[in-house]
Design an enzyme around this catalytic site. Structure first.
Site, PDB file in Angstrom:
ATOM      1  CG  HIS A  89       1.863  -0.018   3.896  1.00 58.97           C
ATOM      2  ND1 HIS A  89       2.033  -1.349   5.305  1.00 58.97           N
ATOM      3  CD2 HIS A  89       1.058   0.916   3.867  1.00 58.97           C
ATOM      4  CE1 HIS A  89       0.927  -0.636   5.892  1.00 58.97           C
ATOM      5  NE2 HIS A  89       0.839   0.179   4.901  1.00 58.97           N
ATOM      6  CG  ASP A 115      -1.785  -0.837   1.143  1.00 58.63           C
ATOM      7  OD1 ASP A 115      -2.149  -2.354   0.327  1.00 58.63           O
ATOM      8  OD2 ASP A 115      -3.240  -0.998   2.649  1.00 58.63           O
TER       9      ASP A 115
HETATM   10 ZN   LIG Z   1      -2.864   3.507   3.515  1.00 57.98          ZN
END
Ligand SMILES: [Zn+2]
Length: 316
Positions: free
Chosen positions: A283, A136
């Protein structure tokens, strides 16, 4: 990579739902944390820690049992599914606060204006001993090193991209697609909490991010998923996503890489909580992701050694 259309196996994928209890830690996001420092990860605030998230953020044992079905889930787990739930919580979240949020949309399909119900996908398309890696908040500085690692291990992943970051680095999006990975809409500006924004703003965040991603990716690209910042899914934003042809994408394992607990902790978290058919949240943007990169250097060979295949989420 050489897998049949996710749609063709959707039923199987959905079956895993009953197993994959949500350890939706508010990953993507704390309601208050600055995007540049916490990306998905906010899970540190009460607002971000919904009931679905709390299981993962509080560090308490998961209430789900291997055979327990999650209220609202549509199907029973397939025989190929794990014998234990993947709902295990993320390891201790000292900062997680109790949530006062309403019922989890992950456990109960959100009612929609058109009478349909939406469901947040947190399992792989094909079930079995597969895993869907998701990243992400990118593209960011860590995106290319992560792509290098994925290529080295012949792994595929799904990237939940932030529209503004896409505009800054469209070439990264093209590489993501060119190397066989898939795309997910993670809003234009990663607002948290998304649900507090006016409806029109939410439409902008979701619809315009998708358009940015498609423009960057080039002809033929698809953005089949939407992931709300911080896992802040609501009936409203799920409907907006559905109206734009996207399935809401959650996760079943949040190793809390956003919190920079150290690569060993990230690795251990995934190793402890991943169950076959799970969706792992990590992430590649939103801050320094060097720990995530280091963790992947261990996790990718570990996953292979454990017999996992790299899949995409269901609903793609
Ligand atoms: Zn996010």
């Amino acid at each position: 990579m050489r897998m049949p259309s996710p749609r063709s196996r959707r039923t199987l994928g959905l079956g895993l739902a009953a197993l994959l209890a949500p350890s939706m830690i508010a990953a993507c996001g704390s309601a208050t944390a600055a995007r540049t420092t916490s990306a998905e990860g906010a899970r540190t605030t009460a607002a971000a820690v919904t009931p679905r998230d709390s299981a993962g953020t509080t560090g308490s044992p998961s209430p789900a049992s291997p055979s327990a079905s999650i209220p609202g889930q549509r199907t029973a787990p397939p025989s190929t599914a794990a014998k234990s739930p993947s709902s295990a919580p993320a390891t201790g979240s000292p900062t997680a606060a109790p949530s006062s949020a309403p019922a989890s949309p992950s456990a109960t399909p959100s009612p929609t204006g058109d009478g349909r119900s939406h469901q947040i996908v947190r399992w792989t398309a094909h079930g079995g001993r597969s895993v869907a890696l998701t990243f992400d908040d990118g593209p960011g500085p860590a995106t290319r090193p992560i792509l290098d690692l994925l290529r080295e291990y012949h792994a595929h992943a799904t990237f939940c991209l932030v529209g503004n970051e896409v505009e800054r680095d469209p070439a990264a999006v093209r590489r993501i697609v060119a190397e066989g990975h898939r795309l997910c809409d993670h809003t234009v500006d990663h607002p948290q909490p998304l649900h507090s924004r006016p409806h029109d703003r939410q439409v902008h965040e979701i619809a315009d991010a998708k358009q940015s991603i498609l423009r960057a990716a080039g002809p033929g690209a698809e953005v089949p998923w939407f992931r709300a910042p911080g896992g802040d899914f609501t009936a409203e934003n799920e409907q907006i996503a559905a109206d734009h042809g996207m399935t809401s994408l959650g996760w079943s394992v949040d190793p809390r890489d956003w919190a920079k607990p150290g690569a060993p902790a990230i690795v251990a978290n995934v190793q402890q909580h991943l169950r076959p058919g799970g969706v792992v949240l990590m992430h590649d943007g939103g801050g320094d992701r060097s720990q995530t990169i280091e963790a992947l250097k261990q996790l990718l060979p570990w996953l292979q050694a454990q017999g996992y295949t790299f899949d995409f989420p269901a609903g793609g």
